[in-house]
Design a protein around this motif. Structure first.
Motif, PDB file in Angstrom:
ATOM      1  N   GLU A 154       0.727  -0.862  -0.039  1.00  0.00           N
ATOM      2  CA  GLU A 154      -0.222   0.417  -0.025  1.00  0.00           C
ATOM      3  C   GLU A 154       0.894   1.403  -0.225  1.00  0.00           C
ATOM      4  O   GLU A 154       0.623   2.901  -0.908  1.00  0.00           O
ATOM      5  N   TYR A 155       2.169   1.341   1.059  1.00  0.00           N
ATOM      6  CA  TYR A 155       2.708   2.173   0.662  1.00  0.00           C
ATOM      7  C   TYR A 155       3.566   3.233  -0.670  1.00  0.00           C
ATOM      8  O   TYR A 155       4.132   3.871  -1.127  1.00  0.00           O
ATOM      9  N   LEU A 156       4.176   1.403  -0.878  1.00  0.00           N
ATOM     10  CA  LEU A 156       4.843   1.522  -2.899  1.00  0.00           C
ATOM     11  C   LEU A 156       3.587   1.862  -3.471  1.00  0.00           C
ATOM     12  O   LEU A 156       4.100   2.686  -4.759  1.00  0.00           O
ATOM     13  N   ALA A 157       2.136   1.215  -3.567  1.00  0.00           N
ATOM     14  CA  ALA A 157       1.447   1.872  -4.844  1.00  0.00           C
ATOM     15  C   ALA A 157       1.518   3.311  -4.639  1.00  0.00           C
ATOM     16  O   ALA A 157       0.866   4.323  -5.444  1.00  0.00           O
ATOM     17  N   GLN A 158       1.057   3.894  -3.025  1.00  0.00           N
ATOM     18  CA  GLN A 158       0.858   5.653  -2.859  1.00  0.00           C
ATOM     19  C   GLN A 158       2.117   5.762  -3.459  1.00  0.00           C
ATOM     20  O   GLN A 158       2.083   6.933  -4.272  1.00  0.00           O
ATOM     21  N   GLN A 159       3.228   5.850  -3.615  1.00  0.00           N
ATOM     22  CA  GLN A 159       4.225   6.440  -4.240  1.00  0.00           C
ATOM     23  C   GLN A 159       4.680   6.215  -5.417  1.00  0.00           C
ATOM     24  O   GLN A 159       4.890   7.139  -6.026  1.00  0.00           O
ATOM     25  N   LEU A 160       3.753   5.164  -5.987  1.00  0.00           N
ATOM     26  CA  LEU A 160       4.393   5.137  -7.749  1.00  0.00           C
ATOM     27  C   LEU A 160       3.080   6.121  -8.543  1.00  0.00           C
ATOM     28  O   LEU A 160       2.487   5.491  -9.040  1.00  0.00           O
ATOM     29  N   ASP A 161       1.729   6.029  -7.114  1.00  0.00           N
ATOM     30  CA  ASP A 161       0.381   6.275  -8.074  1.00  0.00           C
ATOM     31  C   ASP A 161      -0.091   5.684  -8.505  1.00  0.00           C
ATOM     32  O   ASP A 161      -0.321   5.799  -9.550  1.00  0.00           O
ATOM     33  N   GLU A 162      -0.004   4.375  -7.732  1.00  0.00           N
ATOM     34  CA  GLU A 162      -0.636   2.727  -8.950  1.00  0.00           C
ATOM     35  C   GLU A 162      -1.664   2.383  -8.244  1.00  0.00           C
ATOM     36  O   GLU A 162      -1.797   2.257  -6.761  1.00  0.00           O
ATOM     37  N   ARG A 163      -3.041   1.840  -8.945  1.00  0.00           N
ATOM     38  CA  ARG A 163      -3.728   0.894  -8.114  1.00  0.00           C
ATOM     39  C   ARG A 163      -3.891  -0.519  -7.769  1.00  0.00           C
ATOM     40  O   ARG A 163      -2.989  -0.745  -8.354  1.00  0.00           O
ATOM     41  N   ILE A 164      -3.709  -0.552  -6.544  1.00  0.00           N
ATOM     42  CA  ILE A 164      -3.394  -2.082  -5.996  1.00  0.00           C
ATOM     43  C   ILE A 164      -4.541  -2.697  -5.867  1.00  0.00           C
ATOM     44  O   ILE A 164      -5.059  -2.713  -5.600  1.00  0.00           O
ATOM     45  N   TRP A 165      -4.275  -4.451  -6.125  1.00  0.00           N
ATOM     46  CA  TRP A 165      -4.755  -5.237  -5.613  1.00  0.00           C
ATOM     47  C   TRP A 165      -4.076  -6.260  -5.118  1.00  0.00           C
ATOM     48  O   TRP A 165      -2.944  -7.240  -5.724  1.00  0.00           O
ATOM     49  N   ASN A 166      -4.152  -6.284  -3.675  1.00  0.00           N
ATOM     50  CA  ASN A 166      -3.365  -7.170  -2.898  1.00  0.00           C
ATOM     51  C   ASN A 166      -3.722  -8.064  -2.390  1.00  0.00           C
ATOM     52  O   ASN A 166      -4.882  -8.314  -1.444  1.00  0.00           O
ATOM     53  N   ALA A 167      -3.449  -9.050  -2.933  1.00  0.00           N
ATOM     54  CA  ALA A 167      -3.811 -10.901  -2.921  1.00  0.00           C
ATOM     55  C   ALA A 167      -3.252 -11.566  -1.738  1.00  0.00           C
ATOM     56  O   ALA A 167      -3.358 -12.592  -1.883  1.00  0.00           O
ATOM     57  N   SER A 168      -1.985 -10.674  -1.006  1.00  0.00           N
ATOM     58  CA  SER A 168      -1.722 -11.625  -0.353  1.00  0.00           C
ATOM     59  C   SER A 168      -2.232 -12.417   1.069  1.00  0.00           C
ATOM     60  O   SER A 168      -3.419 -12.508   0.876  1.00  0.00           O
ATOM     61  N   CYS A 169      -2.084 -13.509   1.422  1.00  0.00           N
ATOM     62  CA  CYS A 169      -2.470 -14.271   2.683  1.00  0.00           C
ATOM     63  C   CYS A 169      -1.724 -14.259   3.343  1.00  0.00           C
ATOM     64  O   CYS A 169      -0.182 -15.353   3.170  1.00  0.00           O
ATOM     65  N   PRO A 170      -2.223 -14.092   4.913  1.00  0.00           N
ATOM     66  CA  PRO A 170      -0.944 -14.278   5.890  1.00  0.00           C
ATOM     67  C   PRO A 170      -1.165 -16.103   6.411  1.00  0.00           C
ATOM     68  O   PRO A 170      -1.339 -17.002   6.375  1.00  0.00           O
ATOM     69  N   GLY A 171       0.173 -16.378   6.543  1.00  0.00           N
ATOM     70  CA  GLY A 171       0.668 -18.055   6.190  1.00  0.00           C
ATOM     71  C   GLY A 171       0.619 -19.099   5.239  1.00  0.00           C
ATOM     72  O   GLY A 171       1.283 -19.691   5.287  1.00  0.00           O
ATOM     73  N   HIS A 213       7.717  -0.680   7.397  1.00  0.00           N
ATOM     74  CA  HIS A 213       6.869  -1.227   5.570  1.00  0.00           C
ATOM     75  C   HIS A 213       7.330  -0.211   5.277  1.00  0.00           C
ATOM     76  O   HIS A 213       7.160  -1.044   3.775  1.00  0.00           O
ATOM     77  N   GLN A 214       7.803   1.006   4.755  1.00  0.00           N
ATOM     78  CA  GLN A 214       7.328   1.980   4.902  1.00  0.00           C
ATOM     79  C   GLN A 214       8.945   1.882   3.713  1.00  0.00           C
ATOM     80  O   GLN A 214       9.435   2.170   2.925  1.00  0.00           O
ATOM     81  N   LEU A 215       9.516   0.980   4.521  1.00  0.00           N
ATOM     82  CA  LEU A 215      11.197   1.152   4.925  1.00  0.00           C
ATOM     83  C   LEU A 215      11.293  -0.098   3.493  1.00  0.00           C
ATOM     84  O   LEU A 215      12.060  -0.200   2.483  1.00  0.00           O
ATOM     85  N   LEU A 216      10.791  -1.140   3.273  1.00  0.00           N
ATOM     86  CA  LEU A 216      10.816  -2.412   2.703  1.00  0.00           C
ATOM     87  C   LEU A 216      10.366  -1.443   0.989  1.00  0.00           C
ATOM     88  O   LEU A 216      10.117  -2.092   0.394  1.00  0.00           O
ATOM     89  N   ALA A 217       9.013  -0.695   0.951  1.00  0.00           N
ATOM     90  CA  ALA A 217       8.684  -0.201   0.176  1.00  0.00           C
ATOM     91  C   ALA A 217       9.645   0.742  -0.477  1.00  0.00           C
ATOM     92  O   ALA A 217       9.472   0.583  -1.362  1.00  0.00           O
ATOM     93  N   ALA A 218      10.697   1.635   0.101  1.00  0.00           N
ATOM     94  CA  ALA A 218      11.444   2.487  -0.465  1.00  0.00           C
ATOM     95  C   ALA A 218      12.364   1.552  -1.147  1.00  0.00           C
ATOM     96  O   ALA A 218      12.706   1.759  -2.142  1.00  0.00           O
ATOM     97  N   ALA A 219      12.411  -0.219  -0.184  1.00  0.00           N
ATOM     98  CA  ALA A 219      13.536  -1.096  -1.018  1.00  0.00           C
ATOM     99  C   ALA A 219      13.341  -1.292  -2.343  1.00  0.00           C
ATOM    100  O   ALA A 219      13.910  -1.613  -3.858  1.00  0.00           O
ATOM    101  N   ILE A 220      12.019  -1.694  -2.404  1.00  0.00           N
ATOM    102  CA  ILE A 220      10.938  -1.749  -3.454  1.00  0.00           C
ATOM    103  C   ILE A 220      11.219  -1.404  -4.862  1.00  0.00           C
ATOM    104  O   ILE A 220      11.859  -1.402  -6.482  1.00  0.00           O
TER     105      ILE A 220
END
Length: 282
Positions: free
Chosen positions: A63-80, A269-276
């Motif tokens: 979500e942080y990355l999508a905001q930075q890139l101005d992209e629409r996101i579909w996050n299909a991830s699942c815990p576990g 999370h913001q740090l990981l978004a910045a890494a991507i």
């Protein structure tokens, strides 16, 4: 945005055009795949306690990355999610559709960011079929394969043979996921795999485990033309002033007893978004 568009253009050169772009699809889309890190999972002990019935209350690096890139996101991830459960219906996960010793998992109790039947990989294929101009895919997967081995073996997955087996499983399954994205879905844009951070950079055992997992992920990702974003190095650099402790650095979720959960804090999370973003030149 311009750099991401240039990267997509370069990767897709020579690829036949799909259906004409109309409506909001002209702005591109971003598909996030993965486990609890991508989901933005928060444990129940956290303060304030999370609302598991409202998926949008969980915010991860996508979500942080999508905001930075101005992209629409579909996050299909699942815990576990494991690499196996991501591909195979009913396979043992570490808490996505089921848990060790239980048929109950996160998906059977609570909503995900996007709702779908079947596996996460199958959803990704259907999503890409409907969104021909997807601009970016990110993925973090594999840690739960190791956690599951630790939970289901008598020696907690400490033998070389067991570790090699986990590595081979991740490599095979992740290769299958990439082949489906590239060859079945025909997606030729950037796929970015986020490497895992260590929970303690001062602990050689913790570091070695993370590096082993990350090396397996990196090898198969680059084989399929993917990009590796260095989440390991991002956390390491920000933890250096705190003795190599991501908890003390504020990168992990703080718990009331003063310890930390294994999942990233908003700062993490913001740090990981910045890494991507750095990995794709955005």
């Amino acid at each position: 945005m311009a750099l991401l568009a240039a990267l997509v253009s370069s990767l897709m050169s020579g690829v036949a055009s799909a259906d004409p772009v109309t409506g909001s699809d002209a702005n591109g889309t971003y598909l996030a795949l993965g486990d609890s890190v991508a989901f933005g999972y928060v444990p129940p002990q956290a303060v304030p306690a999370p609302n598991y019935q409202v998926a949008h209350s969980f915010v991860g690096y996508p979500e942080y990355l999508a905001q930075q890139l101005d992209e629409r996101i579909w996050n299909a991830s699942c815990p576990g999610e494991t690499t196996t459960s991501m591909l195979t219906p009913g396979a043992q996960s570490n808490g996505c559709e089921n848990s060790p010793g239980s048929t109950v998992g996160y998906r059977t109790r609570y909503p995900l960011h996007v709702q779908y039947q079947g596996t996460q990989a199958a959803f990704a294929l259907s999503y890409l079929a409907a969104h021909k101009h997807t601009r970016l895919i990110t993925i973090d997967i594999g840690a739960n394969d190791a956690f599951l081995c630790q939970e289901t073996t008598a020696d907690h997955c400490s033998s070389q043979a067991e570790l090699a087996g986990v590595g081979a499983e991740i490599s095979s399954n992740l290769g299958s996921i990439y082949r489906q994205l590239r060859h079945v879905a025909g997606y030729q844009g950037p796929i970015v795999a986020l490497s895992y951070y260590s929970l303690n950079y001062a602990d050689p055992t913790q570091v070695a485990g993370s590096m082993f997992l990350d090396s397996v992920i990196a090898n198969v990702t680059t084989k399929y033309g993917g990009i590796v974003a260095n989440g390991f190095a991002a956390f390491q650099a920000s933890s250096a002033a705190f003795g190599g402790d991501p908890c003390a650095a504020g990168l992990l979720i703080k718990l009331p007893d003063g310890t930390c959960d294994i999942h990233p804090s908003p700062e993490g999370h913001q740090l990981l978004a910045a890494a991507i973003a750095k990995a794709i030149g955005a």
